[in-house]
Design an enzyme around this catalytic site. Structure first.
Site, PDB file in Angstrom:
ATOM      1  N   CYS A   2       0.736  -1.405  -0.412  1.00  0.00           N
ATOM      2  CA  CYS A   2       0.213   0.092   0.036  1.00  0.00           C
ATOM      3  C   CYS A   2       0.743   1.240   0.049  1.00  0.00           C
ATOM      4  CB  CYS A   2      -1.198   0.139   1.015  1.00  0.00           C
ATOM      5  SG  CYS A   2      -1.838  -1.532   1.862  1.00  0.00           S
ATOM      6  N   ARG A  28       1.574   1.503  -6.508  1.00  0.00           N
ATOM      7  CA  ARG A  28       2.105   0.892  -4.966  1.00  0.00           C
ATOM      8  C   ARG A  28       1.030  -0.311  -4.315  1.00  0.00           C
ATOM      9  NH1 ARG A  28       6.394   1.557  -2.090  1.00  0.00           N
ATOM     10  NH2 ARG A  28       4.735  -0.049   0.507  1.00  0.00           N
ATOM     11  N   TRP A  75      -4.210  -2.262  -1.234  1.00  0.00           N
ATOM     12  CA  TRP A  75      -3.978  -2.785  -2.288  1.00  0.00           C
ATOM     13  C   TRP A  75      -4.999  -4.275  -1.317  1.00  0.00           C
ATOM     14  CZ3 TRP A  75      -1.071  -7.797  -2.283  1.00  0.00           C
ATOM     15  CH2 TRP A  75      -1.078  -8.970  -3.076  1.00  0.00           C
ATOM     16  N   ASN A 101       0.756   0.213   5.141  1.00  0.00           N
ATOM     17  CA  ASN A 101       1.575  -0.798   4.904  1.00  0.00           C
ATOM     18  C   ASN A 101       2.054  -2.091   5.452  1.00  0.00           C
ATOM     19  OD1 ASN A 101       2.518  -1.525   2.405  1.00  0.00           O
ATOM     20  ND2 ASN A 101       4.571  -0.351   2.583  1.00  0.00           N
ATOM     21  N   GLY A 102       1.747  -3.325   4.747  1.00  0.00           N
ATOM     22  CA  GLY A 102       1.990  -4.511   5.618  1.00  0.00           C
ATOM     23  C   GLY A 102       1.107  -5.260   5.835  1.00  0.00           C
ATOM     24  N   GLU A 468       8.815 -13.656 -20.658  1.00  0.00           N
ATOM     25  CA  GLU A 468       8.286 -12.639 -20.108  1.00  0.00           C
ATOM     26  C   GLU A 468       6.910 -11.909 -21.193  1.00  0.00           C
ATOM     27  OE1 GLU A 468       8.950 -10.675 -18.095  1.00  0.00           O
ATOM     28  OE2 GLU A 468       8.810  -8.965 -18.769  1.00  0.00           O
ATOM     29  N   LYS A 472       3.639 -10.441 -19.646  1.00  0.00           N
ATOM     30  CA  LYS A 472       2.790  -9.209 -20.229  1.00  0.00           C
ATOM     31  C   LYS A 472       1.403  -9.582 -20.819  1.00  0.00           C
ATOM     32  CE  LYS A 472       5.605  -7.950 -18.572  1.00  0.00           C
ATOM     33  NZ  LYS A 472       6.400  -7.717 -18.201  1.00  0.00           N
ATOM     34  N   GLU A 475      -0.695 -10.518 -17.567  1.00  0.00           N
ATOM     35  CA  GLU A 475      -0.931  -9.227 -16.429  1.00  0.00           C
ATOM     36  C   GLU A 475      -1.947  -8.052 -16.783  1.00  0.00           C
ATOM     37  OE1 GLU A 475       1.965  -8.238 -14.642  1.00  0.00           O
ATOM     38  OE2 GLU A 475       3.193  -7.736 -16.086  1.00  0.00           O
ATOM     39  N   HIS A 491       6.261 -33.413 -25.468  1.00  0.00           N
ATOM     40  CA  HIS A 491       5.903 -33.947 -24.301  1.00  0.00           C
ATOM     41  C   HIS A 491       5.038 -33.535 -23.575  1.00  0.00           C
ATOM     42  CE1 HIS A 491      10.326 -34.876 -24.892  1.00  0.00           C
ATOM     43  NE2 HIS A 491      10.708 -33.900 -25.047  1.00  0.00           N
ATOM     44  N   LYS A 586       2.553  -2.616  -8.384  1.00  0.00           N
ATOM     45  CA  LYS A 586       3.827  -2.101  -8.582  1.00  0.00           C
ATOM     46  C   LYS A 586       5.145  -2.712  -7.849  1.00  0.00           C
ATOM     47  CE  LYS A 586       6.740  -0.564 -12.137  1.00  0.00           C
ATOM     48  NZ  LYS A 586       6.820  -0.907 -13.198  1.00  0.00           N
TER      49      LYS A 586
HETATM   50  C1  F6R Z   1       5.640  -7.495 -14.114  1.00  0.00           C
HETATM   51  C2  F6R Z   1       6.164  -6.769 -12.986  1.00  0.00           C
HETATM   52  C3  F6R Z   1       6.141  -7.817 -11.751  1.00  0.00           C
HETATM   53  C4  F6R Z   1       7.348  -7.087 -11.274  1.00  0.00           C
HETATM   54  C5  F6R Z   1       7.590  -8.540  -9.836  1.00  0.00           C
HETATM   55  C6  F6R Z   1       8.807  -7.689  -9.280  1.00  0.00           C
HETATM   56  O1  F6R Z   1       4.908  -7.236 -15.476  1.00  0.00           O
HETATM   57  O2  F6R Z   1       5.938  -5.550 -13.069  1.00  0.00           O
HETATM   58  O3  F6R Z   1       6.255  -9.069 -11.714  1.00  0.00           O
HETATM   59  O4  F6R Z   1       9.355  -8.282 -12.166  1.00  0.00           O
HETATM   60  O5  F6R Z   1       7.026  -8.362  -9.093  1.00  0.00           O
HETATM   61  O6  F6R Z   1       9.607  -6.583  -9.242  1.00  0.00           O
HETATM   62  P1  F6R Z   1      10.645  -5.876  -9.005  1.00  0.00           P
HETATM   63  O7  F6R Z   1      11.657  -5.735 -10.368  1.00  0.00           O
HETATM   64  O8  F6R Z   1      10.119  -4.527  -8.493  1.00  0.00           O
HETATM   65  O9  F6R Z   1      11.547  -6.194  -7.799  1.00  0.00           O
END
Ligand code: F6R
Length: 591
Positions: A2, A28, A75, A101-102, A468, A472, A475, A491, A586
């Site tokens: 948060c 956040r 969050w 937060n936490g 990757e 993308k 999400e 397989h 994020k």
């Molecule tokens: C995917 C994404 C997440 C972050 C993950 C790690 O697009 O953003 O999977 O990559 O939460 O975050 P960081 O890099 O900040 O440790």
């Protein structure tokens, strides 16, 4: 995950400033929002479900009177996304309100105790126990804020940062394993989860240590450490650029950040980064571990392959949430490369702590130089890609790869070419692929709008990019997507393929080409729709996205771009907000 902010000052009234700060930190967490201000001795709380701008429009948060206040974006972890569970939370007497937060791990036990003592809870959150505990201790300590904070801190377990406003005009905060930063200007003091919460007003910051408590009263702040001793923590000047985060001509941060990659990709090489020292640690290491979460893990996967292929260095890569189960072999000569955009991901920090306890050296690749991870590291290299606001990692991924390539280039004595001339050529190629934006948009619009599954195939260095790309798509567009190592198809996953399937093949003309063509044939004969991403056309592709020709080892850096753009337009096609995907945040600061 948060965001929390506290403000005491004369710059403006508290509410508009808190709302602005929360907008900056919304990445956040963004399921609900609230603020509390102190007006004529009364604490006023306004909160609701939605993003900051929506709730502000409905409830006129920014019109709450008062010069002191706290704010929060949530969050959800404990308790659903409801108005009642939104922060701030009041104590019973409403003379204290708190944002948190936490996670408070022992909240159930504390709640029972507090309820037995007559406290009435209004939410289902773990956070509310802090408000009632503060109230209990405030009374017990004869309204001494310092004692109240210390006693409360001693009772709660877990990872937390919280800020409370008291009706006597004091704001106070504490942190353990979650960030809390003091912003200091001549006219105001801030307590914030991120420097973005106050960077518009001041670049002077104190990063509190774990266990610190801060009390802000009469325009002064005092910090106590976990021994309850008054301590001075150093004031850091943070870079103003961290705060520059406008969308410019773009509709969303995500597409803006995708497009600025041709510029940001060279940034880690402009400032003096610690490449030589980083490589020295790696050369001296008995064994190398790489760790990260999500996107950062995917870049670690490619890092492992590049280290092995070109620098002949063995390493192990683990998702940070799994690292603890594999850490038995970590010893003092081990080196851990921790990769993280935010530098605040709880799983990453937890892995690093564990490795540090075993005496390992910590090298990090991180975007925020003032983050917990950077500060825990023996050496770090900064991504320098500027603030990444879109929740999906895009430009930070490319810069992680750029840094890993440069490390491999140094360690391999230029076995791969990655000097400034090569990087410039690469930049031009990335721009060429970014220019395909419109073509990709049309392609996405030509696909039927109810896609259920997308598969991405790649072998060797293309496999981490397939993973990757699928992350993308999941999400941003909420479509099931899977990156598959092309050789693994037979397989098992081949059973999934039918006429409804859309399969993207990452297929540059390198040593993997023929094998991927064989896999593509197998899929094509089951009726799947094929999107080929390659420098070489093949009739198997229903749609061809052409990449510029380059040295084969550089393709991962280029082929990720069309996947990012595709994911963005898949989200737009479904009228989703790509900047703020549902259920995500994020910075994932809970385990
Ligand atoms: C995917 C994404 C997440 C972050 C993950 C790690 O697009 O953003 O999977 O990559 O939460 O975050 P960081 O890099 O900040 O440790």
């Amino acid at each position: 995950m948060c965001s929390i902010i506290g403000y005491s000052g004369q710059l403006t009234l508290a509410a508009p400033l808190l709302v602005e700060s929360l907008k900056k930190m919304e990445y956040r967490g963004y399921d609900s929002v609230g603020i509390a201000t102190l007006n004529k001795g009364n604490i006023l709380v306004s909160k609701g479900v939605g993003k900051v701008a929506e709730v502000d429009q409905q409830l006129h948060l920014n019109e709450l009177p008062g010069e002191i206040g706290i704010g929060h974006t949530r969050w959800a972890t404990h308790g659903g996304v409801t108005d009642k569970n939104a922060h701030p939370h009041y104590s019973c007497s409403a003379n204290i309100a708190v944002v948190h937060n936490g996670i408070i791990e022992n909240y159930q036990e504390l709640k029972v105790e507090l309820e037995n003592d007559g406290h009435i809870f209004k939410s289902q959150t773990d956070s509310e126990v802090i408000a009632h505990l503060l109230e209990l201790n405030y009374e017990k300590s004869n309204f001494n804020v310092r004692e109240t904070m210390t006693r409360t801190f001693e009772r709660i377990r877990g990872s937390f940062a919280f800020v409370a406003v008291f009706s006597n005009g004091t704001i106070a905060g504490a942190r353990y394993d979650e960030p809390l930063i003091i912003g200091i200007s001549s006219d105001a003091l801030f307590l914030s989860s991120d420097v973005l919460g106050f960077l518009k007003h001041t670049d002077q910051a104190i990063f509190l240590d774990n266990g610190d408590i801060v009390i802000v009263e009469n325009k002064q702040y005092t910090i106590f450490d976990n021994q309850q001793t008054i301590v001075n923590r150093p004031v850091t000047q943070v870079a103003w650029e961290l705060g520059s985060s406008e969308k410019g001509k773009f509709a969303h941060y995500t597409i803006k950040e995708i497009h600025e990659q041709s510029e940001t990709m060279l940034k880690p090489f402009v400032t003096s980064n610690n490449f030589e020292l980083f490589c020295k640690y790696l050369n001296d290491a008995s064994n190398i571990y790489i760790t990260g979460s999500g996107t950062s893990y995917n870049s670690g996967l490619l890092g492992k392959l590049l280290l092995s292929k070109f620098a002949k260095k063995k390493s192990e890569v683990y998702m940070s949430s799994e690292f603890q189960y594999f850490s038995d072999t970590v010893e003092p000569l081990s080196v851990v490369i921790a990769i993280s955009q935010s530098g605040e991901t709880a799983d990453v920090l937890h892995s690093v702590k564990r490795a540090k306890e075993k005496g390992a050296k910590i090298l990090s690749i991180v975007n925020i130089p003032t983050s917990s991870l950077a500060r825990m590291s023996d050496c770090y290299i900064s991504l320098d890609c500027g603030p990444e606001i879109g929740v999906a990692a895009t430009k930070s991924f490319l810069n992680q790869l750029m840094i890993l390539y440069n490390i491999v280039c140094i360690l391999s004595n230029n076995n791969i070419k990655f000097d400034s001339k090569e990087r410039k050529k690469l930049q031009a190629m990335i721009q060429t692929v970014l220019n395909l934006d419109n073509k990709i948009k049309t392609l996405i619009n030509s696909l039927h709008h109810d896609l259920k599954d997308i598969y991405i195939l790649g072998r060797s260095i293309h496999y981490p990019i397939a993973l990757e790309g699928s992350l993308k798509i999941k999400e941003l567009a909420y479509i099931h997507a899977e990156g598959i190592a092309a050789g693994e198809l037979k397989h098992g996953p081949l059973a999934l393929i039918d006429k409804e399937s859309v399969v993207i093949v990452l297929n540059p003309n390198d040593e993997t080409y023929q094998d991927v063509v064989s896999s593509t044939n197998e899929i094509k004969s089951r009726g799947a729709f094929i999107i080929g991403i390659s420098d070489l056309h093949n009739d198997l592709y229903d749609i061809f996205i052409e990449l510029p020709k380059t040295d084969s080892y550089l393709y991962p850096l280029i082929e990720i771009i069309p996947l990012q753009i595709m994911s963005y337009y898949l989200a737009i096609q479904k009228q989703l907000d790509p900047d703020y995907p549902r259920n995500l945040a994020k910075s994932v600061t809970v385990k």
